[in-house]
Motif scaffolding. Structure first.
Motif, short mmCIF file in Angstrom:
data_model
loop_
_atom_site.label_atom_id
_atom_site.label_comp_id
_atom_site.label_asym_id
_atom_site.label_seq_id
_atom_site.Cartn_x
_atom_site.Cartn_y
_atom_site.Cartn_z
N ALA A 98 8.55 -17.60 23.79
CA ALA A 98 8.71 -16.21 24.23
C ALA A 98 7.74 -15.27 23.54
O ALA A 98 7.47 -14.16 24.02
N PHE A 99 7.18 -15.72 22.40
CA PHE A 99 6.27 -14.87 21.62
C PHE A 99 4.82 -15.25 21.89
O PHE A 99 4.44 -16.40 21.73
N ALA A 100 4.03 -14.25 22.26
CA ALA A 100 2.59 -14.50 22.46
C ALA A 100 1.86 -14.42 21.13
O ALA A 100 0.84 -15.09 20.93
N ASP A 101 2.34 -13.57 20.23
CA ASP A 101 1.66 -13.34 18.95
C ASP A 101 2.63 -13.51 17.79
O ASP A 101 3.77 -13.06 17.85
N ILE A 102 2.17 -14.15 16.74
CA ILE A 102 2.81 -14.12 15.43
C ILE A 102 1.66 -14.06 14.43
O ILE A 102 0.86 -14.99 14.36
N PHE A 103 1.57 -12.95 13.68
CA PHE A 103 0.42 -12.82 12.78
C PHE A 103 0.75 -11.93 11.58
O PHE A 103 1.81 -11.30 11.53
N VAL A 104 -0.17 -11.92 10.62
CA VAL A 104 0.01 -11.19 9.37
C VAL A 104 -1.13 -10.18 9.23
O VAL A 104 -2.29 -10.50 9.48
N VAL A 105 -0.78 -8.96 8.82
CA VAL A 105 -1.75 -7.87 8.71
C VAL A 105 -1.77 -7.35 7.28
O VAL A 105 -0.71 -7.18 6.66
N ASP A 106 -2.98 -7.08 6.74
CA ASP A 106 -3.04 -6.53 5.38
C ASP A 106 -2.83 -5.02 5.41
O ASP A 106 -2.65 -4.41 6.47
N GLU A 107 -2.87 -4.40 4.22
CA GLU A 107 -2.54 -2.98 4.12
C GLU A 107 -3.56 -2.07 4.80
O GLU A 107 -3.29 -0.89 5.06
N ASN A 108 -4.74 -2.62 5.11
CA ASN A 108 -5.78 -1.84 5.79
C ASN A 108 -5.80 -2.07 7.30
O ASN A 108 -6.70 -1.57 7.98
N GLY A 109 -4.83 -2.82 7.79
CA GLY A 109 -4.72 -3.01 9.22
C GLY A 109 -5.48 -4.20 9.76
O GLY A 109 -5.56 -4.38 10.99
N TYR A 110 -6.06 -5.03 8.90
CA TYR A 110 -6.81 -6.20 9.36
C TYR A 110 -5.88 -7.41 9.50
O TYR A 110 -5.08 -7.69 8.60
N VAL A 111 -6.01 -8.11 10.63
CA VAL A 111 -5.25 -9.34 10.83
C VAL A 111 -5.85 -10.43 9.94
O VAL A 111 -7.03 -10.76 10.07
N ILE A 112 -5.06 -10.97 9.03
CA ILE A 112 -5.58 -11.94 8.06
C ILE A 112 -5.10 -13.36 8.33
O ILE A 112 -5.64 -14.31 7.76
N ALA A 113 -4.10 -13.50 9.17
CA ALA A 113 -3.61 -14.84 9.52
C ALA A 113 -2.97 -14.79 10.89
O ALA A 113 -2.12 -13.95 11.17
N THR A 114 -3.38 -15.72 11.74
CA THR A 114 -2.87 -15.80 13.09
C THR A 114 -3.09 -17.21 13.61
O THR A 114 -3.85 -17.99 13.01
N LYS A 115 -2.46 -17.53 14.72
CA LYS A 115 -2.66 -18.85 15.32
C LYS A 115 -4.04 -18.96 15.98
O LYS A 115 -4.50 -20.04 16.29
N ARG A 123 -8.47 -5.56 14.06
CA ARG A 123 -7.79 -4.53 13.27
C ARG A 123 -6.75 -3.83 14.14
O ARG A 123 -7.03 -3.51 15.30
N VAL A 124 -5.58 -3.57 13.57
CA VAL A 124 -4.49 -2.96 14.34
C VAL A 124 -3.97 -1.70 13.65
O VAL A 124 -2.82 -1.31 13.85
N ILE A 125 -4.84 -1.04 12.87
CA ILE A 125 -4.41 0.13 12.10
C ILE A 125 -3.93 1.26 13.00
O ILE A 125 -3.15 2.12 12.58
N ASP A 126 -4.37 1.26 14.27
CA ASP A 126 -3.97 2.32 15.20
C ASP A 126 -2.70 1.99 15.97
O ASP A 126 -2.23 2.81 16.77
N ARG A 127 -2.15 0.83 15.78
CA ARG A 127 -0.95 0.43 16.52
C ARG A 127 0.31 1.04 15.90
O ARG A 127 0.46 1.09 14.67
N GLY A 128 1.23 1.46 16.76
CA GLY A 128 2.43 2.12 16.29
C GLY A 128 3.30 1.26 15.40
O GLY A 128 3.87 1.73 14.42
N TYR A 129 3.41 -0.03 15.74
CA TYR A 129 4.26 -0.92 14.94
C TYR A 129 3.74 -1.07 13.52
O TYR A 129 4.52 -1.22 12.58
N PHE A 130 2.40 -1.02 13.34
CA PHE A 130 1.83 -1.19 12.00
C PHE A 130 2.13 0.03 11.12
O PHE A 130 2.65 -0.11 10.01
N SER A 147 -2.29 -7.03 23.82
CA SER A 147 -2.56 -7.59 22.51
C SER A 147 -4.04 -7.85 22.34
O SER A 147 -4.70 -8.37 23.24
N ARG A 148 -4.57 -7.49 21.19
CA ARG A 148 -5.97 -7.77 20.89
C ARG A 148 -6.20 -9.23 20.52
O ARG A 148 -7.34 -9.67 20.44
N LEU A 149 -5.13 -9.96 20.31
CA LEU A 149 -5.24 -11.38 19.97
C LEU A 149 -5.04 -12.26 21.19
O LEU A 149 -5.90 -13.05 21.55
#
Length: 220
Positions: A98-115, A123-130, A147-149
């Motif tokens: 059911a999930f298209a994305d599962i990932f980890v973001v650092d404090e600056n909004g950069y995705v550092i781990a993903t499938k 970078r997802v710094i502009d996303r509301g969830y972040f 999703s950008r991923l």
């Protein structure tokens, strides 16, 4: 449910916000036809049934996302950004269709781990969830977006954790809108009606019957 309103007999709209679960969504149902009072009451009953069904879907997906992200947040390989984290997320995502994305973001909004196998910087710094996860220090829901991923339309959830040195990370999962689409197709709708599933901004996530290129637009 927050409110229900209906318009003219010629074009009756049922607009219900399911605010009890995350993410906040709305159902808009247009009959599009002249209706008798009895027909409108039947349509109202069917619309409310659809809303309750969507609310149950929401609650289940939100609860599943919360459990997944809080469990990840307690794992050492996530908190320490282990070199095995990407392979782990890949296996995890495969087992949660059911999930298209599962990932980890650092404090600056950069995705550092993903499938993803891509080496592109995301970078997802502009996303509301972040921003909401960092600010509220809680499990939060985002909005309808591409999703950008995965390049798919998604509802994202975020959850803030801290690394051993206190630096924050945001864990993110995204529910495929196609999953809602699949579940909604079994709902009984009034004859000739159109149903819109929208996010908290009123932007269309899913339309039944399906309409091409309406994702992210406002209902008519």
């Amino acid at each position: 449910m927050k409110h229900f309103c209906s318009g003219s007999f010629l074009r009756t709209a049922f607009f219900i916000i399911a605010g009890a679960s995350l993410p906040a969504i709305a159902i808009v149902l247009f009959t599009g036809l002249e209706r008798s009072a009895d027909a409108l009451r039947r349509a109202e009953t069917q619309a409310m049934g659809a809303v309750h069904a969507v609310a149950r879907i929401q609650t289940t997906l939100a609860a599943g996302s919360h459990t997944l992200l809080t469990t990840l947040g307690r794992m050492e390989l996530v908190r320490t950004r282990s070199r095995d984290l990407k392979d782990f997320l890949n296996r995890l995502n495969y087992s949660h269709p059911a999930f298209a994305d599962i990932f980890v973001v650092d404090e600056n909004g950069y995705v550092i781990a993903t499938k993803s196998n891509s080496d592109d910087t995301v970078r997802v710094i502009d996303r509301g969830y972040f921003s909401a996860a960092l600010k509220k220090n809680a499990f939060v829901a985002g909005e309808v977006t591409f999703s950008r991923l995965s390049k798919l339309p998604i509802f994202h959830f975020g959850y803030k954790i801290e690394q051993p040195d206190g630096t924050p990370l945001v864990l993110v999962t995204g529910v495929k809108l196609s999953y809602y689409d699949y579940l909604l197709r079994s709902l009984p709708l009034p004859s000739g009606a159109t149903l819109y599933l929208a996010d908290m901004r009123g932007r269309i996530a899913v339309t039944l019957p399906r309409v091409e290129d309406d994702f992210g637009t406002l209902p008519p």
